[in-house]
Write a protein that holds these residues in place. Structure first.
Motif, PDB file in Angstrom:
ATOM      1  N   PHE A 289       0.836  -1.200   0.000  1.00  0.00           N
ATOM      2  CA  PHE A 289       0.000   0.000   0.000  1.00  0.00           C
ATOM      3  C   PHE A 289       0.871   1.251   0.000  1.00  0.00           C
ATOM      4  O   PHE A 289       0.618   2.206  -0.750  1.00  0.00           O
ATOM      5  CB  PHE A 289      -0.924   0.003   1.226  1.00  0.00           C
ATOM      6  N   LYS A 290       1.886   1.275   0.879  1.00  0.00           N
ATOM      7  CA  LYS A 290       2.752   2.448   0.969  1.00  0.00           C
ATOM      8  C   LYS A 290       3.580   2.619  -0.301  1.00  0.00           C
ATOM      9  O   LYS A 290       3.780   3.734  -0.773  1.00  0.00           O
ATOM     10  CB  LYS A 290       3.671   2.321   2.184  1.00  0.00           C
ATOM     11  N   THR A 291       4.065   1.493  -0.844  1.00  0.00           N
ATOM     12  CA  THR A 291       4.893   1.583  -2.054  1.00  0.00           C
ATOM     13  C   THR A 291       4.094   2.138  -3.229  1.00  0.00           C
ATOM     14  O   THR A 291       4.603   2.939  -4.023  1.00  0.00           O
ATOM     15  CB  THR A 291       5.453   0.203  -2.406  1.00  0.00           C
ATOM     16  N   LYS A 292       2.849   1.715  -3.362  1.00  0.00           N
ATOM     17  CA  LYS A 292       2.006   2.131  -4.486  1.00  0.00           C
ATOM     18  C   LYS A 292       1.232   3.413  -4.211  1.00  0.00           C
ATOM     19  O   LYS A 292       0.438   3.848  -5.059  1.00  0.00           O
ATOM     20  CB  LYS A 292       1.013   1.013  -4.837  1.00  0.00           C
ATOM     21  N   ASN A 293       1.468   4.031  -2.999  1.00  0.00           N
ATOM     22  CA  ASN A 293       0.764   5.274  -2.650  1.00  0.00           C
ATOM     23  C   ASN A 293      -0.752   5.093  -2.697  1.00  0.00           C
ATOM     24  O   ASN A 293      -1.481   5.931  -3.222  1.00  0.00           O
ATOM     25  CB  ASN A 293       1.176   6.426  -3.581  1.00  0.00           C
ATOM     26  N   ARG A 294      -1.222   3.986  -2.173  1.00  0.00           N
ATOM     27  CA  ARG A 294      -2.661   3.714  -2.076  1.00  0.00           C
ATOM     28  C   ARG A 294      -3.076   3.742  -0.616  1.00  0.00           C
ATOM     29  O   ARG A 294      -2.326   3.293   0.269  1.00  0.00           O
ATOM     30  CB  ARG A 294      -3.007   2.361  -2.692  1.00  0.00           C
ATOM     31  N   VAL A 295      -4.241   4.255  -0.316  1.00  0.00           N
ATOM     32  CA  VAL A 295      -4.723   4.416   1.057  1.00  0.00           C
ATOM     33  C   VAL A 295      -5.638   3.260   1.408  1.00  0.00           C
ATOM     34  O   VAL A 295      -6.663   3.043   0.742  1.00  0.00           O
ATOM     35  CB  VAL A 295      -5.480   5.750   1.214  1.00  0.00           C
ATOM     36  N   PRO A 296      -5.309   2.466   2.439  1.00  0.00           N
ATOM     37  CA  PRO A 296      -6.215   1.396   2.856  1.00  0.00           C
ATOM     38  C   PRO A 296      -7.435   1.962   3.564  1.00  0.00           C
ATOM     39  O   PRO A 296      -7.422   3.094   4.063  1.00  0.00           O
ATOM     40  CB  PRO A 296      -5.345   0.557   3.802  1.00  0.00           C
ATOM     41  N   SER A 297      -8.462   1.185   3.628  1.00  0.00           N
ATOM     42  CA  SER A 297      -9.685   1.622   4.291  1.00  0.00           C
ATOM     43  C   SER A 297      -9.543   1.528   5.805  1.00  0.00           C
ATOM     44  O   SER A 297      -8.702   0.788   6.327  1.00  0.00           O
ATOM     45  CB  SER A 297     -10.866   0.764   3.824  1.00  0.00           C
ATOM     46  N   GLU A 298     -10.358   2.292   6.509  1.00  0.00           N
ATOM     47  CA  GLU A 298     -10.332   2.252   7.972  1.00  0.00           C
ATOM     48  C   GLU A 298     -10.796   0.891   8.490  1.00  0.00           C
ATOM     49  O   GLU A 298     -10.311   0.413   9.522  1.00  0.00           O
ATOM     50  CB  GLU A 298     -11.220   3.364   8.530  1.00  0.00           C
ATOM     51  N   GLU A 299     -11.717   0.272   7.773  1.00  0.00           N
ATOM     52  CA  GLU A 299     -12.172  -1.058   8.187  1.00  0.00           C
ATOM     53  C   GLU A 299     -11.031  -2.066   8.125  1.00  0.00           C
ATOM     54  O   GLU A 299     -10.927  -2.959   8.985  1.00  0.00           O
ATOM     55  CB  GLU A 299     -13.327  -1.526   7.301  1.00  0.00           C
ATOM     56  N   LEU A 300     -10.169  -1.934   7.129  1.00  0.00           N
ATOM     57  CA  LEU A 300      -9.043  -2.854   7.023  1.00  0.00           C
ATOM     58  C   LEU A 300      -8.049  -2.648   8.167  1.00  0.00           C
ATOM     59  O   LEU A 300      -7.524  -3.620   8.726  1.00  0.00           O
ATOM     60  CB  LEU A 300      -8.344  -2.644   5.677  1.00  0.00           C
TER      61      LEU A 300
END
Length: 663
Positions: free
Chosen positions: A567-578
């Motif tokens: 997630f950090k490498t691809k600059n994607r934000v995980p959901s709060e539920e995750l």
């Protein structure tokens, strides 16, 4: 407005029974012995076995090592095999002197060398006939002109043969079937020559008309070739004018002329009643000229009636009755195309719902019958029309089974065409099964049809996944995933994401979750760059979230933690539920602190609450508490600001956020 034949037929039926018995007895000839074909034994043996659904298609039996396992390999193999066959045929036909011995038993004429190039060089009628036999249109026309210039009289039969050739191919040389590049381009719809890029039309004063006008005596055969060529290539009005000229010359037309004119009748009239009046007039002229119609005549009438609006239904019934009265073909024993045209008149697709009685009656009549192609529309047109109109439009599974059973009678399966066309039919059949049938039956057909008969496309596999979801059999997904990879569909992102979403949606038993996790890890390996050269999958937030959820559900926290790094490498934000799901699975205080730091690095609004939960639920050291307190106080940017300044959490980011808030 009957056609005029029924009364004569009724009179024939009224003959005394004794006369009929005498005529039948005289017609019976009892042979002294039964003559069997050379293939009779092979046909009898073939009838004792069924197709092995676990074996590859018969076309791949010669080379099991290269048996395709994916749809792309199937296409490549089949095209390569056909190309090699055509190349070999071209070599054999080009050099027939090297292939004179025939070892085949029984003798197969189509496999023997064919003469492709003219051998007679001198100017003679024999040379003309040779070029006509080789379908060399331009060369034949040139030879004919040379004969006329030399003062040689060409026989009427040879001239008629030349007219037949020119009118058949529209005054152009046909593509040769033994050239692989021509066959491949023709199948893909991209002809090789520039002249084939434009639809062939009937040109004014072409070679056919010129040679026809040079004839000293024009017979019915010459008119037949010219009229049929005009109809085939769009000169409908001119075809009727030529027919009128033939009548003025006191010639009688043949059945082929009338068939062509009937099919062209709807093109020369605008109103429905005018079209039908012209068809009836042609039929009456057939009766006056004592030309007996054949099956193609009535098929042409039925096809023309589809363009006659409200007149179609009533007149099609009269046409069918006339067919029965003439004994040309009994209902259920004529061509497949006759049934399709008749059904399309009574049950158009636009008003199909609730009007399928005639379709069911047709299926009942044709059940168990073996068809022989007699009409150009027999085959794929008929089978596809039934499957698409009767089955897909009405969602009628029983009718689909009846169509499929009909294709399995005798050699009806040959009506489907080549392997590519067969795969289209089976794909539509399997699509209907996935929509309407129970999953156990779907899996039974899946094992029987795939891959022995066809390779499903990505949409077919999505239909199968939806069928598994409908009947709550998601435990079969890992097995289906293996087939997806084997068929080469593992690079289709929409299919892969559909599969991941189904596995991540619900919770299952530990055994099922373990198999889901193994499948998810296999999918994750496809996203790693450089591991599989042919796969080009791009990480999406949904795919990363689903894989992480599946791994957490299977208690594979370490692998799920690695997904957070992605997630950090691809600059994607995980959901709060995750993130909350991670906190439930974590047992170590240091990992809980790192999770809060990761949440802060993504600037999630729930970071303070997450830090508060960690303080309450975990035993932390003073250093960990200080880290947690410092992390939870980190200010976050808005969504618009985050799109510009977002980076994984670091001390530099912390300072930047502080400065940004003070400005």
């Amino acid at each position: 407005r009957n056609f005029g034949w029924s009364a004569a037929v009724c009179q024939q039926n009224a003959l005394p029974l004794s006369n009929l018995i005498t005529e039948a007895a005289e017609a019976i000839v009892v042979p002294k012995k039964k003559t069997w074909s050379k293939e009779a034994v092979l046909q009898a043996l073939a009838a004792t076995v069924n197709r092995d659904s676990t074996a590859a298609h018969y076309m791949f039996q010669d080379d099991p090592y290269l048996t395709p396992r994916t749809s792309a390999e199937f296409k490549l193999y089949s095209l390569s095999q056909e190309s090699g066959r055509l190349a070999a045929k071209h070599i054999v036909n080009t050099n027939p002197k090297f292939f004179q011995k025939d070892f085949a038993e029984p003798h197969i004429p189509c496999l023997m060398p064919e003469t492709m190039e003219p051998r007679i060089e001198d100017v003679s009628e024999a040379a003309l006939l040779e070029r006509i036999m080789l379908r060399k249109v331009k060369a034949a026309v040139d030879m004919y002109d040379q004969l006329l210039q030399a003062g040689t009289t060409v026989s009427t039969d040879a001239t008629n043969d030349l007219l037949d050739l020119i009118c058949l191919y529209g005054d152009h040389d046909p593509l040769q079937d033994d050239k692989p590049e021509d066959k491949g381009r023709r199948r893909k719809g991209r002809p090789q020559r520039a002249i084939d890029l434009v639809k062939i039309v009937w040109r004014e004063n072409n070679n056919a008309e010129r040679i026809f006008n040079l004839l000293p005596e024009r017979d019915t055969r010459a008119y037949s070739a010219l009229i049929r060529g005009m109809v085939k290539y769009g000169a409908h009005v001119k075809a009727f004018n030529t027919y009128t000229d033939m009548l003025n010359n006191r010639l009688t037309a043949d059945v082929h002329i009338f068939n062509a004119l009937i099919s062209a009748a709807t093109e020369v009239r605008e109103k429905y009643n005018e079209k039908w009046d012209l068809i009836v007039e042609l039929l009456k002229q057939m009766n006056e000229q004592k030309v007996k119609p054949n099956l193609l005549t009535f098929n042409a009438v039925l096809k023309a009636l589809r363009r006659c609006g409200s007149l179609a239904r009533a007149q099609s019934l009269h046409t069918l009755s006339e067919m029965k009265a003439l004994g040309i073909s009994e209902w259920g024993k004529n061509t497949f195309a006759s049934h399709i045209v008749f059904c399309s008149i009574f049950c158009p697709v636009s008003s199909l719902q609730g009007q399928t009685d005639i379709l069911q009656e047709v299926l009942t009549e044709v059940a168990g019958r073996s068809f022989v192609p007699q009409d150009p529309d027999d085959g794929m047109h008929a089978a596809f029309w039934f499957l698409k109109t009767v089955c897909l439009e009405t969602k009628d599974l029983e009718s689909a089974y009846r169509v499929h059973n009909l294709l399995n009678v005798g050699e009806n399966w040959r009506l489907l065409g080549d392997s590519f066309q067969q795969s289209i039919y089976y794909g539509r059949f399997f699509n209907l099964l996935c929509m309407m049938e129970h999953i156990d039956v779907v899996l039974k057909w899946y094992n029987e049809l795939i891959p022995s008969l066809f390779y499903p496309n990505p949409q077919g596999m999505k239909d199968l996944l939806q069928a598994l979801d409908t009947d709550n059999r998601l435990d079969m997904i890992p097995q289906i995933w293996k087939d997806i990879r084997r068929m080469g569909h593992d690079n289709k992102s929409d299919l892969v994401e559909e599969l991941l979403s189904l596995m991540a949606r619900d919770r299952h038993s530990p055994e099922v979750q373990e198999s889901f996790a193994a499948c998810a890890l296999d999918v994750r390996s496809l996203y790693k760059q450089g591991q599989v050269a042919k796969v080009a999958l791009e990480w999406t937030t949904a795919s990363m979230t689903n894989i992480t959820t599946i791994l957490l559900a299977a208690q594979k926290t370490k692998q799920a933690w690695d997904m957070l790094n992605i997630f950090k490498t691809k600059n994607r934000v995980p959901s709060e539920e995750l993130i909350d799901e991670f906190l439930v699975r974590i047992k170590d205080g240091q990992q809980a602190v790192e999770l809060v730091q990761i949440s802060a690095s993504f600037c999630l609004p729930s970071t303070p609450n997450l830090a508060q939960r960690v303080l309450q639920e975990f035993e932390l050291s003073e250093e960990q508490r200080w880290q947690l307190t410092t992390t939870s106080e980190v200010p976050c940017l808005s969504s618009d600001e985050r799109s510009v300044f977002y980076r994984p959490y670091s001390s530099q980011m912390y300072v930047l956020c502080r400065l940004f808030n003070k400005m």
